[in-house]
Enzyme design. Structure first.
Site, PDB file in Angstrom:
ATOM      1  CB  SER A  11       6.293  -8.460   4.898  1.00 38.22           C
ATOM      2  OG  SER A  11       5.452  -8.770   5.964  1.00 38.22           O
TER       3      SER A  11
ATOM      4  CE  LYS B 131       5.189  -6.719   0.306  1.00 40.72           C
ATOM      5  NZ  LYS B 131       5.716  -5.563  -0.406  1.00 40.72           N
TER       6      LYS B 131
ATOM      7  CE1 TYR C 174       1.527  -6.895   1.348  1.00 43.34           C
ATOM      8  CE2 TYR C 174       1.549  -8.305   3.303  1.00 43.34           C
ATOM      9  CZ  TYR C 174       2.020  -7.202   2.617  1.00 43.34           C
ATOM     10  OH  TYR C 174       3.005  -6.427   3.159  1.00 43.34           O
TER      11      TYR C 174
END
Ligand code: WQD
Length: 340
Positions: free
Chosen positions: A126, A155, A151
């Site tokens: 991302s 990544k 979150y």
């Protein structure tokens, strides 16, 4: 015909990628735990491609289930790993759930890659790894900044886990750093199915336009941008899906410059929230109820991709316009509410 495992293949980006893989001649096996997806998606994929993908309901957090899956399927050439939790706010509330869901599962998969000599691995990363960029458009050599949510941190850590594994095994991997995926398949057979109140801009807009939400809150109009609202790079999910096919071809053809590569997958165009609202109103001829409210905590001001590396090295370029994307999101919303 190579067989590709797509984890989370019934999800939003996963399902569109399965379609593009099947349309390019790959055989696909999907695993999904159905925590944020539905078996109906298999019908949608089958209707578009005239081919039913293989499917196994599987819990990736269960190491034994993962092991028995790979015992059953011994002919997998590559993996595209989408399965993960992705709600930024929820990750702040429940970090351990996010670290477990997003990291344990990756580790189990990579252990099986090593054991079974599956050496081609694509990871859903991302643009969140860049944080607030120092300069725009942002390219892949920009520093990875401290994540603003668990979150986002999963990544970053995932990219590191994969890179470390690539340096000591035969694994070759490509991490695709997505900007903001939007839109739905033109057939309206598949699209985004957000659970509950949408956190992302486009599903909130379409649900407001369809009458499910009273009004859209625009989070801030006092940022240092031309109209004061935040800027993002919104990319059509079908364009994004196609990037996975070319990345897999690169891995299978051993064309990589190194065992671990990252690519930005965006359009290269930045659009503000207010520009998106206006474009939506224009293309759908719908008046959208919206109001300006306070900034949302954790939002970066402006981020959009430098897509040169993906264009030149992968030979991939986004094709669809913002208007195409918004219209497809709108047609999908109408279809799932049985209005069309
Ligand atoms: C876009 C813009 C909001 C909702 C997040 C994750 C990212 C990625 C995608 C994935 C922002 C504004 C939004 C609303 C608004 N991960 N907005 N009103 O925050 O860029 O990215 O989702 O799964 O990792 O961080 O996307 O769609 O939430 O917001 O004004 O009701 O729209 O402030 O400027 P974001 P988004």
């Amino acid at each position: 015909m190579s067989k590709i495992l797509v984890t989370g293949g019934l999800g939003y980006i996963g399902s569109h990628t399965v379609v593009e893989l099947q349309n390019s001649g790959y055989e696909v096996v999907i695993i999904d735990n159905l925590s944020n997806s539905s078996l109906e998606v298999i019908k949608g994929i089958t209707n578009i491609t005239n081919k039913k993908p293989l499917f196994e309901k599987l819990e990736l957090r269960n190491k034994l289930e993962v092991e028995s899956f790979f015992k059953k399927y011994q002919d997998i050439s590559g993996i595209i790993h989408f399965a993960a939790s992705k709600a930024v706010g929820e990750s702040v509330e429940n970090p351990l759930l996010y670290y477990e869901n997003n990291l344990n599962t990756l580790i189990y998969l990579l252990q099986e890659c090593k054991k079974n000599e599956i050496n081609n691995f694509i990871f859903s990363s991302s643009c969140t790894v860049y944080g607030e960029p120092d300069s725009l458009p942002i390219n892949e050599s920009a520093p990875v900044k401290k994540a603003t949510s668990p979150y986002g941190n999963t990544k970053q850590i995932s990219e590191e886990i994969i890179q470390d594994t690539c340096s000591v095994t035969n694994l070759k991997s490509i991490a695709l750093r997505y900007f903001n995926p939007i839109g739905a398949h033109d057939s309206t057979e598949i699209g985004e199915l957000p659970l509950g109140v949408p956190q992302n801009l486009i599903p909130f807009i379409t649900q407001t336009a369809v009458g499910l939400r009273e009004e859209l809150s625009v989070f801030g109009d006092d940022y240092s941008t031309p109209d004061g609202s935040c800027i993002r790079d919104y990319i059509h999910v079908v364009d994004l899906a196609k990037a996975h096919v070319v990345a897999m071809q690169r891995l299978l053809g051993n064309e990589g410059d190194s065992n671990f590569e990252v690519f930005n997958i965006g359009t290269g165009r930045g659009s503000s929230v207010l520009e998106v609202v206006k474009a939506f109103e224009k293309v759908t001829e719908q008046k959208l109820n919206y109001k300006i409210v306070d900034r949302r905590a954790g939002d970066v001001i402006s981020v959009y991709a430098d897509t040169k590396k993906a264009n030149e090295v992968l030979g991939w370029k986004s094709e669809k316009s913002m208007e195409d994307s918004l219209l497809s999101s709108w047609r999908w919303e109408q279809k799932i509410r049985n209005l069309k």
